[in-house]
Design an enzyme around this catalytic site. Structure first.
Site, short mmCIF file in Angstrom:
data_model
loop_
_atom_site.label_atom_id
_atom_site.label_comp_id
_atom_site.label_asym_id
_atom_site.label_seq_id
_atom_site.Cartn_x
_atom_site.Cartn_y
_atom_site.Cartn_z
N ASP A 24 0.78 -1.24 0.00
CA ASP A 24 0.00 0.00 0.00
C ASP A 24 0.81 1.30 0.00
OD1 ASP A 24 -1.93 -1.92 0.19
OD2 ASP A 24 -2.77 -1.26 2.09
N GLU A 72 -4.64 -0.79 -1.35
CA GLU A 72 -5.96 -0.85 -0.70
C GLU A 72 -6.89 0.08 -1.48
OE1 GLU A 72 -6.05 0.16 3.47
OE2 GLU A 72 -8.23 0.11 3.54
N LYS A 129 -6.76 -4.72 -3.12
CA LYS A 129 -7.41 -5.40 -2.00
C LYS A 129 -8.41 -4.49 -1.31
CE LYS A 129 -3.62 -4.37 1.22
NZ LYS A 129 -4.34 -3.52 2.15
N LYS A 132 -7.79 -4.74 4.82
CA LYS A 132 -6.46 -4.40 5.33
C LYS A 132 -5.48 -5.53 4.98
CE LYS A 132 -8.20 -0.64 7.07
NZ LYS A 132 -8.15 0.57 6.21
N VAL A 157 3.20 0.32 4.20
CA VAL A 157 2.45 1.03 5.25
C VAL A 157 1.03 0.47 5.40
CG1 VAL A 157 3.74 3.15 4.91
CG2 VAL A 157 1.66 2.82 3.58
N THR A 158 0.46 0.71 6.57
CA THR A 158 1.11 1.11 7.80
C THR A 158 1.45 -0.16 8.59
OG1 THR A 158 -0.97 1.40 9.05
CG2 THR A 158 -0.06 3.33 7.93
N CYS A 162 -2.20 -2.51 7.70
CA CYS A 162 -2.21 -3.43 6.56
C CYS A 162 -1.01 -4.37 6.53
CB CYS A 162 -2.33 -2.64 5.26
SG CYS A 162 -3.94 -1.85 5.12
N GLN A 202 8.09 -14.25 21.33
CA GLN A 202 7.75 -15.66 21.50
C GLN A 202 8.38 -16.54 20.40
OE1 GLN A 202 3.58 -16.30 23.06
NE2 GLN A 202 3.29 -14.25 22.21
N1 TIU Z 1 -2.67 0.35 4.28
C1 TIU Z 1 -3.12 0.58 5.52
O1 TIU Z 1 -2.42 0.38 6.49
N2 TIU Z 1 -4.41 1.11 5.61
C2 TIU Z 1 -4.81 1.93 6.63
O2 TIU Z 1 -5.95 2.35 6.67
N3 TIU Z 1 -3.87 2.30 7.56
C3 TIU Z 1 -4.00 3.19 8.57
O3 TIU Z 1 -3.09 3.28 9.39
N4 TIU Z 1 -5.08 3.96 8.64
#
Ligand code: TIU
Length: 220
Positions: A24, A72, A129, A132, A157-158, A162, A202
């Site tokens: 993403d 996304e 996609k 997430k 990210v993030t 995701c 772990q």
């Molecule tokens: N790609 C992804 O992480 N989508 C999000 O909405 N991330 C946020 O941190 N909002």
């Protein structure tokens, strides 16, 4: 088998089954006026990983190893956008609303595309996609099987949204997962660190972590 120096212990990999998954890296998350900003986030934080992520992508390309990108995004008619997702929170702009980079998180709009700095080259797979995680309602599992991939290096990210969701999905499906710690970022530094810590806790309960230099060193 070659080893990547990683935490919580070295990551042994088969060069025939390893690939890079870049999650993403879209304008909607890292440029002003997009989805991330509409949620009240400072997107400048995420831009810091662009050069490192570029080095990681270049290293995989140079080694002749697969690079898969995800985005996304949703269909223009919003038929794959659950109301629970569209209505969540109190954003300035909701998914599907018109913004400065086109409709927020809609496939084909400028904002939903991957940033120019990290743009896919010909032959690289791009997975769109609606969730997430990259496995939900996509052909991701099929693409990995076709390419013979069993070990996945993650960037993007993030970290705790995701990236972590996709790593957990992959881990449950039997993939070895490693997160590039300096090629992933969150709007919340504490959440990034917590995600890294919980992934490798772990005895690598979700997966391994390593900096980009150690990944590239092992590939070379
Ligand atoms: N790609 C992804 O992480 N989508 C999000 O909405 N991330 C946020 O941190 N909002």
């Amino acid at each position: 088998m070659p080893l990547i120096r990683a935490e919580p212990f070295d990551f042994a990999f088969d060069p025939d089954s390893i690939g890079l998954v870049v999650i993403d890296m879209q304008r909607d998350f890292v440029e002003p006026g997009g989805f991330g900003a509409s949620l009240g986030n400072d997107v400048a934080l995420l831009r810091a990983i662009i050069p490192t992520t570029r080095r990681l992508i270049d290293g995989f390309r140079a080694a002749g190893l697969p690079v898969i990108h995800t985005r996304e995004c949703h269909r223009a008619d919003l038929s794959d956008l659950p109301p629970a997702k569209r209505n969540r929170g109190n954003p300035a702009l909701r998914i599907g609303d018109p913004g400065p980079m086109g409709r927020i998180l809609i496939a084909g709009e400028p904002g939903a595309d991957i940033i120019p700095e990290l743009y896919p080259i010909e032959g690289e797979t791009v997975i769109d996609k609606p969730g997430k995680g990259a496995f939900y309602a996509t052909s991701f599992a099929q693409v990995l099987a076709e390419k013979g991939l069993r070990q996945l290096i993650f960037a993007g990210v993030t970290t705790e949204v995701c990236v972590q969701t996709t790593m957990r999905e992959a881990n449950d499906r039997g993939y070895d997962c490693l997160l590039a710690t300096d090629a992933t970022e969150s709007y919340f530094p504490a959440f990034k660190q917590a995600a890294i810590d919980m992934i490798r806790a772990q005895g690598a309960i979700v997966g391994w972590t390593a900096p980009t230099d150690d990944i590239l060193g092992a590939l070379a």
